[in-house]
Design a protein around this motif. Structure first.
Motif, short mmCIF file in Angstrom:
data_model
loop_
_atom_site.label_atom_id
_atom_site.label_comp_id
_atom_site.label_asym_id
_atom_site.label_seq_id
_atom_site.Cartn_x
_atom_site.Cartn_y
_atom_site.Cartn_z
N LYS A 1 35.58 47.43 55.86
CA LYS A 1 35.64 47.40 54.05
C LYS A 1 35.12 46.27 53.67
CE LYS A 1 39.30 50.47 54.04
NZ LYS A 1 40.60 51.13 53.16
N SER A 2 35.00 44.98 54.95
CA SER A 2 34.42 43.73 54.26
C SER A 2 35.25 43.31 53.24
CB SER A 2 33.20 43.74 53.46
OG SER A 2 31.83 44.39 54.03
N THR A 3 36.52 43.07 53.58
CA THR A 3 37.62 42.71 53.08
C THR A 3 38.30 41.83 53.48
OG1 THR A 3 37.24 44.83 50.80
CG2 THR A 3 39.61 42.98 51.23
N VAL A 4 39.00 40.80 53.10
CA VAL A 4 40.05 40.03 53.58
C VAL A 4 41.59 40.39 52.07
CG1 VAL A 4 39.29 38.19 52.38
CG2 VAL A 4 40.71 37.90 54.26
N TYR A 5 42.35 40.06 52.69
CA TYR A 5 43.90 40.26 52.04
C TYR A 5 43.96 38.97 52.33
CZ TYR A 5 42.19 45.52 52.79
OH TYR A 5 41.34 46.30 52.00
N LEU A 6 44.97 38.64 51.15
CA LEU A 6 46.96 38.17 51.32
C LEU A 6 47.74 38.33 50.48
CD1 LEU A 6 47.53 35.10 52.09
CD2 LEU A 6 46.95 33.87 49.60
N GLN A 7 48.63 39.15 51.44
CA GLN A 7 49.87 39.22 51.09
C GLN A 7 50.97 38.52 50.90
OE1 GLN A 7 50.88 42.67 50.32
NE2 GLN A 7 52.72 41.94 49.39
N MET A 8 51.32 38.58 49.20
CA MET A 8 51.84 36.89 49.02
C MET A 8 53.92 37.51 48.46
SD MET A 8 50.06 34.91 46.98
CE MET A 8 49.72 35.86 45.51
N ASN A 9 54.77 37.46 48.95
CA ASN A 9 56.09 37.75 49.41
C ASN A 9 56.63 36.82 48.88
OD1 ASN A 9 55.18 40.56 50.38
ND2 ASN A 9 55.68 40.28 52.05
N SER A 10 58.06 37.29 47.97
CA SER A 10 58.75 35.58 47.98
C SER A 10 57.96 34.89 46.39
CB SER A 10 59.61 35.66 49.04
OG SER A 10 60.04 36.16 49.60
N LEU A 11 57.04 35.58 46.09
CA LEU A 11 56.26 33.76 45.41
C LEU A 11 57.58 33.51 44.24
CD1 LEU A 11 53.50 36.73 44.30
CD2 LEU A 11 53.67 34.33 45.06
N ILE A 12 56.99 32.13 44.40
CA ILE A 12 57.87 30.65 43.65
C ILE A 12 56.90 30.19 42.87
CG2 ILE A 12 59.46 30.29 45.80
CD1 ILE A 12 57.57 27.87 46.09
N PRO A 13 57.44 29.76 41.11
CA PRO A 13 56.60 29.16 40.31
C PRO A 13 55.89 27.78 41.27
CG PRO A 13 58.91 29.01 39.50
CD PRO A 13 58.81 29.45 40.99
#
Length: 125
Positions: free
Chosen positions: A76-88
């Motif tokens: 799919k020519s795609t890169v992902y960044l899954q971000m959990n437990s985000l902080i300010p």
């Protein structure tokens, strides 16, 4: 030349999750090392995560380890960044970048040839 288009940013609360996506315009996507960087106001652009061409190796900013996951789908020519437990402190403009050099995975912005336009991530406390 390759064009990168990010999506998925937004305004969330601390503890929430977001998934960023970056799609490349070239079918040779699989030959690029891909990275995610971020830049907060008044700060230098910093490395967040990177992934090797086949996805077998990943690298993370220390503060992102255990919370963020980089992955890619070469079909799919795609890169992902899954971000959990985000902080300010994660608040920044996030950029994806491509390195066409076939060197080992780089952690410096200087090692990347192509950049997306960026997507804003804002985490409220």
């Amino acid at each position: 030349q390759v064009q990168l288009v990010e999506s998925g940013g937004g305004l969330v609360q601390a503890g929430d999750s977001l998934r960023l996506s970056c799609t490349a315009s070239r079918r040779t996507f699989g030959s690029y090392t891909m990275g995610w960087f971020r830049q907060a106001p008044g700060k230098e652009r910093e490395f967040v995560a990177a992934i090797s061409r086949l996805g077998s190796r990943t690298y993370y900013l220390d503060s992102a380890k255990g919370r963020f996951t980089i992955s890619r789908d070469n079909a799919k020519s795609t890169v992902y960044l899954q971000m959990n437990s985000l902080i300010p402190e994660d608040t920044a403009v996030y950029y994806c970048a491509a390195d066409s050099s076939r060197r080992s995975v780089g952690l410096s912005p200087d090692e990347y040839d192509y950049w997306g336009q960026g997507t804003q991530v804002t985490v409220s406390s």
